[in-house]
Design an enzyme around this catalytic site. Structure first.
Site, short mmCIF file in Angstrom:
data_model
loop_
_atom_site.label_atom_id
_atom_site.label_comp_id
_atom_site.label_asym_id
_atom_site.label_seq_id
_atom_site.Cartn_x
_atom_site.Cartn_y
_atom_site.Cartn_z
N TYR A 30 0.82 -1.21 0.00
CA TYR A 30 0.00 0.00 0.00
C TYR A 30 0.86 1.25 0.00
O TYR A 30 2.09 1.19 0.16
CB TYR A 30 -0.93 0.00 1.23
CG TYR A 30 -0.24 0.37 2.54
CD1 TYR A 30 0.63 -0.51 3.17
CD2 TYR A 30 -0.46 1.62 3.13
CE1 TYR A 30 1.26 -0.16 4.36
CE2 TYR A 30 0.16 1.97 4.32
CZ TYR A 30 1.02 1.08 4.93
OH TYR A 30 1.64 1.42 6.11
N ARG A 49 7.85 4.02 -4.96
CA ARG A 49 7.95 3.08 -3.83
C ARG A 49 6.91 1.97 -3.97
O ARG A 49 7.20 0.81 -3.68
CB ARG A 49 7.81 3.82 -2.50
CG ARG A 49 8.07 2.92 -1.30
CD ARG A 49 8.13 3.69 -0.01
NE ARG A 49 6.85 4.31 0.33
CZ ARG A 49 6.65 5.12 1.36
NH1 ARG A 49 7.66 5.40 2.17
NH2 ARG A 49 5.47 5.64 1.60
N ARG A 97 -7.79 -20.60 -0.98
CA ARG A 97 -6.71 -20.38 -0.01
C ARG A 97 -5.58 -21.40 -0.16
O ARG A 97 -5.80 -22.61 -0.01
CB ARG A 97 -7.26 -20.44 1.42
CG ARG A 97 -6.20 -20.05 2.46
CD ARG A 97 -6.69 -20.14 3.89
NE ARG A 97 -5.64 -19.70 4.82
CZ ARG A 97 -4.63 -20.47 5.19
NH1 ARG A 97 -4.52 -21.71 4.76
NH2 ARG A 97 -3.69 -19.99 6.01
N HIS A 99 -1.04 -21.03 0.26
CA HIS A 99 0.04 -20.05 0.41
C HIS A 99 0.71 -19.71 -0.92
O HIS A 99 1.02 -18.56 -1.19
CB HIS A 99 1.10 -20.57 1.38
CG HIS A 99 0.65 -20.58 2.81
ND1 HIS A 99 -0.46 -21.25 3.23
CD2 HIS A 99 1.19 -20.01 3.92
CE1 HIS A 99 -0.61 -21.10 4.54
NE2 HIS A 99 0.38 -20.33 4.98
N LYS A 144 6.47 -1.89 1.81
CA LYS A 144 5.31 -1.27 2.46
C LYS A 144 4.13 -2.23 2.36
O LYS A 144 3.23 -2.09 1.52
CB LYS A 144 5.01 0.10 1.85
CG LYS A 144 4.21 0.99 2.78
CD LYS A 144 4.33 2.44 2.41
CE LYS A 144 3.36 3.33 3.16
NZ LYS A 144 3.50 3.39 4.60
N GLU A 176 13.25 2.26 13.51
CA GLU A 176 12.29 3.33 13.16
C GLU A 176 11.20 3.32 14.22
O GLU A 176 11.36 2.70 15.28
CB GLU A 176 11.74 3.10 11.75
CG GLU A 176 11.03 1.78 11.56
CD GLU A 176 10.52 1.54 10.14
OE1 GLU A 176 10.43 2.50 9.35
OE2 GLU A 176 10.16 0.39 9.84
N LEU A 200 11.45 1.27 6.70
CA LEU A 200 10.74 1.70 5.50
C LEU A 200 11.46 2.94 4.95
O LEU A 200 11.76 3.86 5.71
CB LEU A 200 9.28 2.06 5.82
CG LEU A 200 8.49 2.36 4.55
CD1 LEU A 200 8.05 1.06 3.90
CD2 LEU A 200 7.30 3.24 4.83
#
Ligand SMILES: Cc1ncc(COP(=O)(O)O)c(C=O)c1O
Length: 289
Positions: A30, A49, A97, A99, A144, A176, A200
């Protein structure tokens, strides 16, 4: 009005199947872009990014850069308020579902925009408080990712303490904060950890670095120890929504003299001036600090 998979629609009508891998696995990435007076701040850097996060997670990027810009401008234009936080996420898509990556699925793209909430003036003037914690997140904090459980648990520690942020250390070194990057100032030198897979790469971090460089302030990217953070003259956190915020108390102990410091004030003012310059340039111009 929000955006879902190419359509603009009211929030209540935006529905995602429960088998979306974003819902099942947190399998998505995101961005959050601040918008001032309808001008998206550093949009191309945020899009770069996003492209990198998609590449690193092998999620197909469904749109070109011009398409992303166009959709984002349309989301901004559809809101009744001028200062916005535009949020957009891409998940790997909807599949049974399992992985392992599914074949032939379309990524899910969702965008919304909310009023931008910057720290209130009083907090900027007085500074904020933070608590600390051992950084126990995964080792790809440079992506992110929407899988934010680690960050959510970290943020809750400071929320419970009525503090603005949780500053994290890994093996005695600053990484961070739960949703922001961290800078310290000691004897006039600004210091922050160099970009790595442990943090990040903040867009605000880059702006602050550019502003410090144009002001001729000494700046070093290097490991910062926990003791150096606690003994710093100034500590700041930076993010798209917090902009630059001074942290004046860590774990109940004062940082420096317990007030936002002089270097913070210079950078904060420079940041506000820079925002005005970006707004004056208008929405399609790239502006450097
Ligand atoms: C973990 C983390 N670090 C740093 C940042 C700051 O990034 P930016 O300045 O691009 O908002 C964020 C922003 O959400 C974040 O979640």
């Amino acid at each position: 009005m929000v955006f879902l998979n190419g359509k603009f629609l009211p929030l209540e009508e935006a529905k995602v199947p429960v088998l979306d891998r974003g819902f099942i696995f947190g399998d998505g990435v995101y961005e959050l872009v601040p918008v001032y007076s309808r001008v998206a701040f550093r949009l191309d850097e945020h899009l770069a990014r996003l492209e990198r996060s998609l590449f690193e997670t092998a999620i197909r990027n469904p749109y070109s850069r011009p398409q992303w810009r166009d959709f984002i401008f349309r989301v901004i234009d559809a809101q009744p308020f001028d200062d916005q936080g535009v949020y957009f996420q891409v998940t790997r898509g909807v599949a049974k579902r399992d992985h392992a990556f599914p074949g032939g699925v379309e990524p899910t793209v969702f965008m919304m925009s909310n009023p931008l909430v910057n720290p209130p003036r009083e907090q900027v003037e007085k500074g904020g408080r933070a608590v600390s914690a051992e950084d126990n997140r995964w080792l790809r904090c440079d992506i992110k990712s929407i899988s934010l459980l680690g960050n959510v648990l970290m943020r809750e520690l400071s929320a419970q303490a009525g503090a603005a942020e949780t500053i994290m250390f890994r093996d005695g070194k600053l990484t961070e904060a739960s949703a922001s990057n961290v800078f310290i100032v000691k004897d006039g030198v600004i210091r922050s950890p160099a970009k790595s897979h442990l943090i990040l790469p903040g867009i605000t971090y880059d702006v602050v670095v550019e502003l410090a460089a144009s002001a001729g302030l000494p700046l070093r990217f290097e490991a910062v120890t926990e003791a150096e953070v606690r003994g710093a003259d100034e500590v700041w956190v930076t993010s798209s929504s917090k902009e630059v915020l001074a942290i004046v108390e860590l774990d109940g102990k004062r940082i420096g003299d317990g007030q936002p410091g002089p270097v913070f004030r210079r950078i904060y003012d420079a940041y506000q001036d820079f925002k005005k310059k970006v707004m004056r340039a208008g929405k399609r111009e790239a502006v450097s600090a």
